[in-house]
Design a protein around this motif. Sequence first.
Motif, PDB file in Angstrom:
ATOM      1  N   LEU A 152      33.334  38.673  31.840  1.00 49.57           N
ATOM      2  CA  LEU A 152      32.317  37.831  31.218  1.00 49.57           C
ATOM      3  C   LEU A 152      30.928  38.086  31.805  1.00 49.57           C
ATOM      4  O   LEU A 152      29.921  37.673  31.227  1.00 49.57           O
ATOM      5  CB  LEU A 152      32.674  36.354  31.386  1.00 49.57           C
ATOM      6  CG  LEU A 152      33.912  35.861  30.625  1.00 49.57           C
ATOM      7  CD1 LEU A 152      34.199  34.411  30.976  1.00 49.57           C
ATOM      8  CD2 LEU A 152      33.720  36.029  29.124  1.00 49.57           C
ATOM      9  N   ILE A 153      30.873  38.744  32.961  1.00 47.13           N
ATOM     10  CA  ILE A 153      29.583  39.083  33.575  1.00 47.13           C
ATOM     11  C   ILE A 153      29.070  40.368  32.929  1.00 47.13           C
ATOM     12  O   ILE A 153      29.695  41.419  33.048  1.00 47.13           O
ATOM     13  CB  ILE A 153      29.722  39.271  35.095  1.00 47.13           C
ATOM     14  CG1 ILE A 153      30.307  38.016  35.730  1.00 47.13           C
ATOM     15  CG2 ILE A 153      28.375  39.612  35.717  1.00 47.13           C
ATOM     16  CD1 ILE A 153      30.621  38.177  37.203  1.00 47.13           C
ATOM     17  N   PRO A 154      27.946  40.318  32.234  1.00 41.80           N
ATOM     18  CA  PRO A 154      27.483  41.507  31.506  1.00 41.80           C
ATOM     19  C   PRO A 154      26.595  42.418  32.343  1.00 41.80           C
ATOM     20  O   PRO A 154      26.004  41.996  33.343  1.00 41.80           O
ATOM     21  CB  PRO A 154      26.679  40.898  30.362  1.00 41.80           C
ATOM     22  CG  PRO A 154      26.070  39.669  30.982  1.00 41.80           C
ATOM     23  CD  PRO A 154      27.104  39.142  31.962  1.00 41.80           C
ATOM     24  N   ALA A 155      26.519  43.658  31.913  1.00 38.92           N
ATOM     25  CA  ALA A 155      25.468  44.544  32.404  1.00 38.92           C
ATOM     26  C   ALA A 155      24.171  44.134  31.713  1.00 38.92           C
ATOM     27  O   ALA A 155      24.177  43.723  30.547  1.00 38.92           O
ATOM     28  CB  ALA A 155      25.799  45.995  32.077  1.00 38.92           C
ATOM     29  N   VAL A 156      23.048  44.215  32.436  1.00 37.08           N
ATOM     30  CA  VAL A 156      21.766  43.739  31.910  1.00 37.08           C
ATOM     31  C   VAL A 156      20.713  44.828  32.047  1.00 37.08           C
ATOM     32  O   VAL A 156      20.565  45.436  33.114  1.00 37.08           O
ATOM     33  CB  VAL A 156      21.293  42.465  32.645  1.00 37.08           C
ATOM     34  CG1 VAL A 156      19.969  41.977  32.075  1.00 37.08           C
ATOM     35  CG2 VAL A 156      22.348  41.368  32.548  1.00 37.08           C
TER      36      VAL A 156
END
Length: 328
Positions: A152-156
């Motif tokens: 759930l932690i995205p690349a930004v």
Amino acid sequence: MNFIKVSFTILLVFVTQFVFAQYTEVINSNRPGVSRSAFSVGTNVAQLEVGPYIIKEEHTPLKDKVSGFGVDFAARYGLFFEQLEINIEGIYQNDTKTDNSGFIAIEEKRSNFKSFTIGAKYLVYDPYKNAGEEKPNLYSYHANKTFKWKSLIPAVAVYAGANFDSKNNSYLPPDIEGFSPKVMVATQNNFSGGWVLIMNLIKDRIGTDFSDFQYILTLTHSFNPQWVIFAETQGIQSDFYADNLFRFGGGYLWSKDFQLDTALTLNTKDTPSVFSVNFGLSYRLDFHKDKEIDNGNSKKDADKRKPKKKKGKKKKKDDTDFDDDGSL
């Protein structure tokens, strides 16, 4: 302007972290769809993405129609760092606009760039940096298919660019010409099972009277290493034009450096209604080289570890060593 503040806040939060974008062995294309991936193409990789399309629009209240063709394109290059990419993007369209509001239909032939932008994208946070390859659970099929909360932690990534609009462009709002800034925040989640979710938040033509805000959500699914399908929604909001577009299509990886794709675009309103079919390709020239890691095993380091010879008196040039019996 709140969007700009949020964009730079995200940049300040993540830019202090050391990140490393992974170069991929196969082409990393933004196609199919119009959203932008959070990841760059990789250093010393030049990539071209082109998509010819046909377009039909009909504005029911105004009784006008548009029919024609065009091409969207992007040239991307990885520069200096794995996280950094510079790019040129644009859309060129040629069509005929027919006004049926009077007794006689009036046709107007048009051709111009709907957009032409030069910019740069930088990956500020990569949650997959130290993930490595996860080992499968040999005793549980279910364990290998379960949802992983860390996905759930995205690349930004953040993007900044400059629009260059020509004067008297019939595709643009009145008095829009010359230079105007564009910014974007792009996120990407890679889920198990070949699912990828990309989100773009875009503020375009900043500082003009018709600046617009856009969001793009793209969900892709790969059945195998060669075939992928996608569904996408794009929202556009400005004082000149507002719409919600939907796209569906797929892509085929012909080789590690060449991809083909197709997509269908439509909407659900009649001011105007939109129908477009796109066929695209992506090709890269891969000059990427992995950086050598100094692990202390180089010849130079090995020579340093060798025991040093004891220093002795230097022999004179004419001196010769003899054994006790006088032989050499």
